[in-house]
Scaffold this motif. Structure first.
Motif, PDB file in Angstrom:
ATOM      1  N   ASP A   1       3.847   1.924   0.503  1.00 14.55           N
ATOM      2  CA  ASP A   1       3.735   3.221  -0.152  1.00 14.55           C
ATOM      3  C   ASP A   1       3.234   3.073  -1.586  1.00 14.55           C
ATOM      4  N   ARG A   2       3.801   2.110  -2.312  1.00  8.92           N
ATOM      5  CA  ARG A   2       3.353   1.890  -3.698  1.00  8.92           C
ATOM      6  C   ARG A   2       1.890   1.477  -3.747  1.00  8.92           C
ATOM      7  N   ARG A   3       1.482   0.643  -2.820  1.00  6.40           N
ATOM      8  CA  ARG A   3       0.087   0.185  -2.795  1.00  6.40           C
ATOM      9  C   ARG A   3      -0.861   1.345  -2.502  1.00  6.40           C
ATOM     10  N   VAL A   4      -0.489   2.185  -1.544  1.00  2.00           N
ATOM     11  CA  VAL A   4      -1.331   3.326  -1.197  1.00  2.00           C
ATOM     12  C   VAL A   4      -1.410   4.301  -2.363  1.00  2.00           C
ATOM     13  N   ARG A   5      -0.276   4.543  -3.008  1.00  2.00           N
ATOM     14  CA  ARG A   5      -0.272   5.483  -4.133  1.00  2.00           C
ATOM     15  C   ARG A   5      -1.094   4.980  -5.309  1.00  2.00           C
ATOM     16  N   GLN A   6      -1.122   3.684  -5.504  1.00  2.00           N
ATOM     17  CA  GLN A   6      -1.931   3.121  -6.591  1.00  2.00           C
ATOM     18  C   GLN A   6      -3.395   2.999  -6.192  1.00  2.00           C
ATOM     19  N   ARG A   7      -3.671   3.206  -4.912  1.00  4.72           N
ATOM     20  CA  ARG A   7      -5.014   3.092  -4.369  1.00  4.72           C
ATOM     21  C   ARG A   7      -5.632   1.733  -4.690  1.00  4.72           C
ATOM     22  N   VAL A   8      -4.834   0.717  -4.449  1.00  4.50           N
ATOM     23  CA  VAL A   8      -5.300  -0.648  -4.670  1.00  4.50           C
ATOM     24  C   VAL A   8      -6.327  -0.962  -3.595  1.00  4.50           C
ATOM     25  N   PRO A   9      -7.514  -1.433  -3.988  1.00  2.51           N
ATOM     26  CA  PRO A   9      -8.522  -1.735  -2.970  1.00  2.51           C
ATOM     27  C   PRO A   9      -8.105  -2.910  -2.092  1.00  2.51           C
TER      28      PRO A   9
END
Length: 103
Positions: free
Chosen positions: A69-77
């Motif tokens: 969830d944190r990764r998706v919210r930060q939109r990490v490529p």
């Protein structure tokens, strides 16, 4: 809740726990802690692991979902080399390897 007791707990959970001498662990979901279910488990002598409500530290999947969830919210490529994992493994003798990307 009666359906949960009749379709899940009685035929699957109770027999499995008794046959293997296990303790039942649930996540305090509404169906699990309803009075009818807790009374049913007590009547069937199923030991239940007590743990605090909403305790994500006991469930590994909660940590995985939180990190995702944190990764998706930060939109990490997504890393560029991740596309190699989508390709099937090729057999070379007794070992397997991923084909080299042509890009």
């Amino acid at each position: 809740m009666q359906r949960y007791c009749d379709k899940i707990l009685r035929p699957i959970v109770v027999s499995f726990i008794h046959c293997n001498h296990l303790m039942f662990q649930h996540d305090n979901a509404q169906a699990h802690v309803a009075r009818i279910c807790t009374q049913f488990l007590e009547a069937e002598n199923v030991p239940v692991l007590s743990w605090p409500a909403y305790s994500p530290d006991m469930s590994l999947i909660e940590h995985v979902l939180d990190a995702l969830d944190r990764r998706v919210r930060q939109r990490v490529p997504v890393p560029a080399n991740i596309s190699n994992f989508a390709q099937p493994l090729k057999r070379s003798g007794t070992t397997f390897h991923r084909p080299q990307s042509t890009a």
